[in-house]
Structures are given as structure tokens and as C-alpha cells.
Design a protein around this motif. Sequence first.
Motif, PDB file in Angstrom:
ATOM      1  N   LEU A  20       0.811  -1.154   0.102  1.00 19.83           N
ATOM      2  CA  LEU A  20      -0.086  -0.027   0.024  1.00 19.83           C
ATOM      3  C   LEU A  20       0.896   1.270   0.122  1.00 19.83           C
ATOM      4  CD1 LEU A  20      -2.666   1.255   0.236  1.00 19.83           C
ATOM      5  CD2 LEU A  20      -2.607   0.984   2.587  1.00 19.83           C
ATOM      6  N   LEU A  21       2.031   1.297   0.876  1.00 21.06           N
ATOM      7  CA  LEU A  21       2.940   2.422   0.809  1.00 21.06           C
ATOM      8  C   LEU A  21       3.536   2.610  -0.615  1.00 21.06           C
ATOM      9  CD1 LEU A  21       4.400   4.623   2.321  1.00 21.06           C
ATOM     10  CD2 LEU A  21       6.222   2.883   3.045  1.00 21.06           C
ATOM     11  N   ALA A  22       3.987   1.482  -1.082  1.00 21.55           N
ATOM     12  CA  ALA A  22       4.572   1.658  -2.463  1.00 21.55           C
ATOM     13  C   ALA A  22       3.403   2.147  -3.425  1.00 21.55           C
ATOM     14  CB  ALA A  22       5.129   0.162  -2.793  1.00 21.55           C
ATOM     15  N   TRP A  23       2.250   1.741  -3.274  1.00 19.07           N
ATOM     16  CA  TRP A  23       1.238   2.138  -4.494  1.00 19.07           C
ATOM     17  C   TRP A  23       1.084   3.696  -4.068  1.00 19.07           C
ATOM     18  CZ3 TRP A  23      -3.385   4.623  -3.418  1.00 19.07           C
ATOM     19  CH2 TRP A  23      -3.965   4.852  -4.620  1.00 19.07           C
ATOM     20  N   ALA A  24       0.842   4.022  -2.956  1.00 22.08           N
ATOM     21  CA  ALA A  24       0.707   5.579  -2.627  1.00 22.08           C
ATOM     22  C   ALA A  24       1.893   6.379  -3.048  1.00 22.08           C
ATOM     23  CB  ALA A  24       0.507   5.811  -0.971  1.00 22.08           C
ATOM     24  N   PRO A  64      -5.418  18.024  -6.892  1.00 24.29           N
ATOM     25  CA  PRO A  64      -5.595  16.573  -7.203  1.00 24.29           C
ATOM     26  C   PRO A  64      -5.327  15.984  -5.672  1.00 24.29           C
ATOM     27  CG  PRO A  64      -3.635  17.082  -8.146  1.00 24.29           C
ATOM     28  CD  PRO A  64      -4.296  18.389  -7.414  1.00 24.29           C
ATOM     29  N   GLU A  65      -6.226  14.924  -5.607  1.00 24.74           N
ATOM     30  CA  GLU A  65      -6.245  14.077  -4.309  1.00 24.74           C
ATOM     31  C   GLU A  65      -5.754  12.671  -4.843  1.00 24.74           C
ATOM     32  OE1 GLU A  65      -8.942  14.354  -1.289  1.00 24.74           O
ATOM     33  OE2 GLU A  65      -9.683  16.248  -1.889  1.00 24.74           O
ATOM     34  N   LEU A  66      -5.106  12.281  -3.803  1.00 21.98           N
ATOM     35  CA  LEU A  66      -4.764  10.702  -4.080  1.00 21.98           C
ATOM     36  C   LEU A  66      -6.264   9.813  -4.370  1.00 21.98           C
ATOM     37  CD1 LEU A  66      -2.156   9.787  -1.574  1.00 21.98           C
ATOM     38  CD2 LEU A  66      -1.782   9.845  -4.016  1.00 21.98           C
ATOM     39  N   PRO A  67      -6.134   8.950  -5.011  1.00 24.29           N
ATOM     40  CA  PRO A  67      -7.434   8.212  -5.395  1.00 24.29           C
ATOM     41  C   PRO A  67      -7.279   7.010  -4.303  1.00 24.29           C
ATOM     42  CG  PRO A  67      -5.481   7.576  -6.873  1.00 24.29           C
ATOM     43  CD  PRO A  67      -5.276   8.928  -6.200  1.00 24.29           C
ATOM     44  N   ASP A  68      -8.563   6.113  -4.269  1.00 22.30           N
ATOM     45  CA  ASP A  68      -8.676   5.149  -3.804  1.00 22.30           C
ATOM     46  C   ASP A  68      -7.572   4.223  -4.098  1.00 22.30           C
ATOM     47  OD1 ASP A  68     -10.637   6.154  -2.069  1.00 22.30           O
ATOM     48  OD2 ASP A  68     -12.253   5.244  -3.174  1.00 22.30           O
ATOM     49  N   PRO A  69      -7.188   3.114  -3.193  1.00 24.19           N
ATOM     50  CA  PRO A  69      -6.212   2.248  -3.608  1.00 24.19           C
ATOM     51  C   PRO A  69      -6.935   1.031  -4.157  1.00 24.19           C
ATOM     52  CG  PRO A  69      -6.370   2.197  -1.257  1.00 24.19           C
ATOM     53  CD  PRO A  69      -7.111   3.499  -1.711  1.00 24.19           C
ATOM     54  N   PRO A  70      -6.194   0.151  -4.922  1.00 26.53           N
ATOM     55  CA  PRO A  70      -7.094  -1.276  -5.258  1.00 26.53           C
ATOM     56  C   PRO A  70      -7.614  -1.791  -4.145  1.00 26.53           C
ATOM     57  CG  PRO A  70      -4.828  -1.163  -6.196  1.00 26.53           C
ATOM     58  CD  PRO A  70      -4.873   0.066  -5.367  1.00 26.53           C
ATOM     59  N   ALA A  71      -8.702  -2.393  -4.271  1.00 27.34           N
ATOM     60  CA  ALA A  71      -9.568  -3.119  -3.136  1.00 27.34           C
ATOM     61  C   ALA A  71      -8.704  -4.045  -2.421  1.00 27.34           C
ATOM     62  CB  ALA A  71     -10.661  -3.701  -3.683  1.00 27.34           C
ATOM     63  N   GLN A  72      -7.843  -4.835  -3.109  1.00 27.38           N
ATOM     64  CA  GLN A  72      -7.121  -5.790  -2.549  1.00 27.38           C
ATOM     65  C   GLN A  72      -6.090  -5.278  -1.436  1.00 27.38           C
ATOM     66  OE1 GLN A  72      -7.036  -5.305  -5.726  1.00 27.38           O
ATOM     67  NE2 GLN A  72      -5.029  -5.287  -6.621  1.00 27.38           N
ATOM     68  N   LEU A  73      -5.637  -4.129  -1.366  1.00 29.13           N
ATOM     69  CA  LEU A  73      -4.781  -3.487  -0.634  1.00 29.13           C
ATOM     70  C   LEU A  73      -5.335  -2.775   0.272  1.00 29.13           C
ATOM     71  CD1 LEU A  73      -2.173  -1.679  -3.424  1.00 29.13           C
ATOM     72  CD2 LEU A  73      -1.893  -4.165  -2.075  1.00 29.13           C
TER      73      LEU A  73
END
Length: 86
Positions: A20-24, A64-73
Amino acid sequence: MPTVALMWEAKAAPGRAPELLAWARGQDLAPAAVPCERREHFTAPGERVLVITWWEGGYDAEVPELPDPPAQLSARPVHRWRFERV
């Protein structure tokens, strides 16, 4: 000049906080009408990830705001807050 700070906080699915951190960190907030002044990433117990971004503009600035992460994360919906520097 006013500054608005956006806070984005997510709770990772069990064992997925590093992903999740890497995705963000990989989310691009450009292009924006104004450049991001600062961006920081934090972690906390309970597999939580926090991102704070600072932008030129007031509370209602269109940035811009960060989007929602993928549901699995994610273990729950993302929490978002805005603050204006005083």
C-alpha cells in the motif's frame, strides 16, 4: 499566500502495508494547476499509511487528491481531510 494541506489515510489489508505504501508513493498528482509544494508519507501501527500534500491555495482550492487504492490493498475506505494554514 494561503496553503491547503490534504491528508489521505488508509488501513492496509492484513500484511499488505508495504504494498500500500509503495502504491501511494507511485501515484502521480500531476498535472495540477499549481505544483505540489510538499508531499510526505508516513506509516503507523495497525498497517496504516498516511500521505500529506501541501498546495498553494485556500481550503477550497482545486488540487488533485490521491485516489482510492486497489481494493485488495485496503481494509476499509480511505479517510481524507483538508486543512488550511492559519
